[in-house]
Design a protein around this motif. Structure first.
Motif, short mmCIF file in Angstrom:
data_model
loop_
_atom_site.label_atom_id
_atom_site.label_comp_id
_atom_site.label_asym_id
_atom_site.label_seq_id
_atom_site.Cartn_x
_atom_site.Cartn_y
_atom_site.Cartn_z
N VAL A 35 0.86 -1.19 0.00
CA VAL A 35 0.00 0.00 0.00
C VAL A 35 0.89 1.24 0.00
N GLU A 36 0.68 2.07 -0.97
CA GLU A 36 1.46 3.31 -1.04
C GLU A 36 0.52 4.49 -0.88
N LYS A 37 0.95 5.43 -0.10
CA LYS A 37 0.17 6.66 0.02
C LYS A 37 0.54 7.58 -1.13
N ARG A 38 -0.43 7.86 -1.97
CA ARG A 38 -0.16 8.64 -3.17
C ARG A 38 -1.05 9.86 -3.16
N ASN A 39 -0.51 11.01 -2.87
CA ASN A 39 -1.38 12.18 -2.89
C ASN A 39 -1.31 12.92 -4.23
N ASN A 40 -0.13 12.94 -4.85
CA ASN A 40 -0.04 13.62 -6.15
C ASN A 40 1.07 12.96 -6.99
N PRO A 41 0.74 11.93 -7.77
CA PRO A 41 1.79 11.20 -8.50
C PRO A 41 2.51 12.03 -9.56
N ARG A 42 1.77 12.92 -10.23
CA ARG A 42 2.42 13.70 -11.29
C ARG A 42 3.46 14.65 -10.71
N PHE A 43 3.16 15.19 -9.56
CA PHE A 43 4.10 16.07 -8.85
C PHE A 43 5.40 15.32 -8.54
N VAL A 44 5.26 14.07 -8.10
CA VAL A 44 6.43 13.26 -7.75
C VAL A 44 7.26 12.97 -9.00
N VAL A 45 6.59 12.64 -10.11
CA VAL A 45 7.31 12.34 -11.35
C VAL A 45 8.08 13.56 -11.83
N VAL A 46 7.42 14.70 -11.85
CA VAL A 46 8.07 15.93 -12.32
C VAL A 46 9.25 16.28 -11.42
N LEU A 47 9.04 16.15 -10.11
CA LEU A 47 10.10 16.50 -9.15
C LEU A 47 11.29 15.55 -9.28
N GLY A 48 11.01 14.25 -9.50
CA GLY A 48 12.09 13.28 -9.66
C GLY A 48 12.93 13.56 -10.89
N GLY A 49 12.28 13.80 -12.03
CA GLY A 49 13.01 14.10 -13.24
C GLY A 49 13.81 15.39 -13.11
N LEU A 50 13.20 16.39 -12.51
CA LEU A 50 13.87 17.69 -12.35
C LEU A 50 15.10 17.56 -11.46
N ALA A 51 14.96 16.80 -10.38
CA ALA A 51 16.09 16.64 -9.46
C ALA A 51 17.23 15.90 -10.12
N ALA A 52 16.92 14.88 -10.94
CA ALA A 52 17.97 14.12 -11.62
C ALA A 52 18.73 15.00 -12.60
N VAL A 53 17.98 15.77 -13.41
CA VAL A 53 18.63 16.66 -14.38
C VAL A 53 19.50 17.69 -13.65
N LEU A 54 18.98 18.19 -12.53
CA LEU A 54 19.70 19.20 -11.77
C LEU A 54 21.02 18.64 -11.22
N ILE A 55 20.98 17.40 -10.73
CA ILE A 55 22.19 16.79 -10.18
C ILE A 55 23.24 16.60 -11.28
N VAL A 56 22.79 16.15 -12.46
CA VAL A 56 23.72 15.97 -13.56
C VAL A 56 24.35 17.31 -13.95
N LEU A 57 23.52 18.35 -14.00
CA LEU A 57 24.04 19.69 -14.35
C LEU A 57 25.04 20.17 -13.32
N ILE A 58 24.72 19.96 -12.04
CA ILE A 58 25.62 20.44 -10.97
C ILE A 58 26.96 19.73 -11.06
N VAL A 59 26.93 18.42 -11.34
CA VAL A 59 28.19 17.68 -11.39
C VAL A 59 28.98 18.04 -12.65
N LEU A 60 28.27 18.25 -13.76
CA LEU A 60 28.96 18.45 -15.03
C LEU A 60 29.40 19.89 -15.25
N ALA A 61 28.74 20.84 -14.61
CA ALA A 61 29.00 22.24 -14.92
C ALA A 61 30.46 22.66 -14.72
#
Lengths: 101, 194
Positions: free
Chosen positions: B83-109
């Motif tokens: 059982v997973e508590k899911r209040n806003n799945p789209r928010f989680v997906v957007v936030l996960g993708g954004l955080a991954a891209v941000l980490i790659v940019l921070i490391v590569l910059a």
């Protein structure tokens, strides 16, 4: 068409995003561990790709140490999880808020 | 050409497997999908010429880590749906993708414009495993030993936490109970130990 470093970095980013989504949506601690394994593997792919395209063994070395750390993390984490399950009968993250006043 | 085909094939397979791992409600499906994904990941290492790393990936992840998870799952109730508590799945997906891209940019910059030179350049005259051994045991000897000690500590902690006596665990007992157990075993040595 030739494979470049960017192909692998994009793939690594995609896998890392999948792992992050898992970390954020999972409340079951076992599933949370699965998601962290995905995160570590995504980083390993990037490390190996950089090692290949830059012509340097350092990336592969870091990938080895990441694998070693992941193995020990699983051993300790699963041990703690088993103790917690024997004590409470649940491994949900929401039931672990024992410090709420 | 075959390299490109293999890359896209294994990339698609890996992404599908890890998506199943993250999204499924069944713990057993998640476990098997992740084991498959780990093996597909090793294909990238073989494509990249890191043969030893690919072999280690299969041995450690699908051999050790996955079987450890399988043993661990015997303790848990895995048949019921997670059982997973899911209040806003789209928010989680957007936030996960954004955080991954941000980490790659921070490391590569900081390094994307500079011309990096290799500390330990790849030697084509010897095989990958041999070269890895030479670099590991000369340049990375201290981290190697530290990792060995860390694995030893992890092994000991795993044994202590999920020890053999499953009915009574020292980590779950109060201090008085442990003292009582020791006292009884000392007074009646003919009963204990066998």
């Amino acid at each position: 068409m030739e494979l470049t470093l960017n192909h692998y970095l994009v793939l690594s980013t995609l896998l890392f995003a999948i792992g992050l989504i898992g970390v954020m949506r999972r409340k079951n601690l076992l599933m949370l561990f699965f998601a962290t394994e995905i995160l570590l593997n995504a980083v390993n792919v990037g490390m190996a790709a950089i090692s290949h395209y830059r012509g340097d063994y350092t990336g592969q070395m870091f990938a080895f140490f990441i694998i070693a750390i992941a193995a020990s993390e699983v051993a300790v984490g699963l041990g703690l999880l088993i103790v917690w399950y024997k004590r409470t009968g649940k491994i949900d993250l929401d039931q672990m808020t024992s410090m709420r006043g | 050409m075959f390299e490109v085909v293999a890359f896209y094939l294994f990339a698609a397979l890996t992404i599908v497997m890890f998506t199943i791992t993250v999204m499924t409600q069944q713990a057993l499906y998640a476990l098997t999908a992740m084991a498959a994904g780990m093996i597909f990941i090793s294909a990238f290492f073989f494509i990249l010429g890191a043969d030893f790393l690919g072999a280690i990936q299969i041995i450690v992840y699908t051999g050790a880590v996955m079987s450890l998870y399988a043993f661990g799952m015997m303790f848990f109730d895995t048949t019921r749906d997670v059982v997973e508590k899911r209040n806003n799945p789209r928010f989680v997906v957007v936030l996960g993708g954004l955080a991954a891209v941000l980490i790659v940019l921070i490391v590569l910059a900081p390094i994307v414009t500079t011309d990096l030179n290799a500390h330990y350049p790849i030697d084509v005259s010897v095989g990958n495993s041999q070269a890895i051994g030479m670099v590991l045991f000369t340049k990375y000897l201290v981290p190697f030993e530290v990792a060995a000690v860390m694995l030893l500590v992890a092994m000991i902690s795993g044994i202590v936490l999920a020890g053999k006596k499953m009915d009574k665990s020292l980590t779950l007992m109060a201090d008085e109970e442990i003292a009582l157990m020791h006292a009884s075993s000392h007074h009646t040595p003919e009963e204990g130990g066998h």
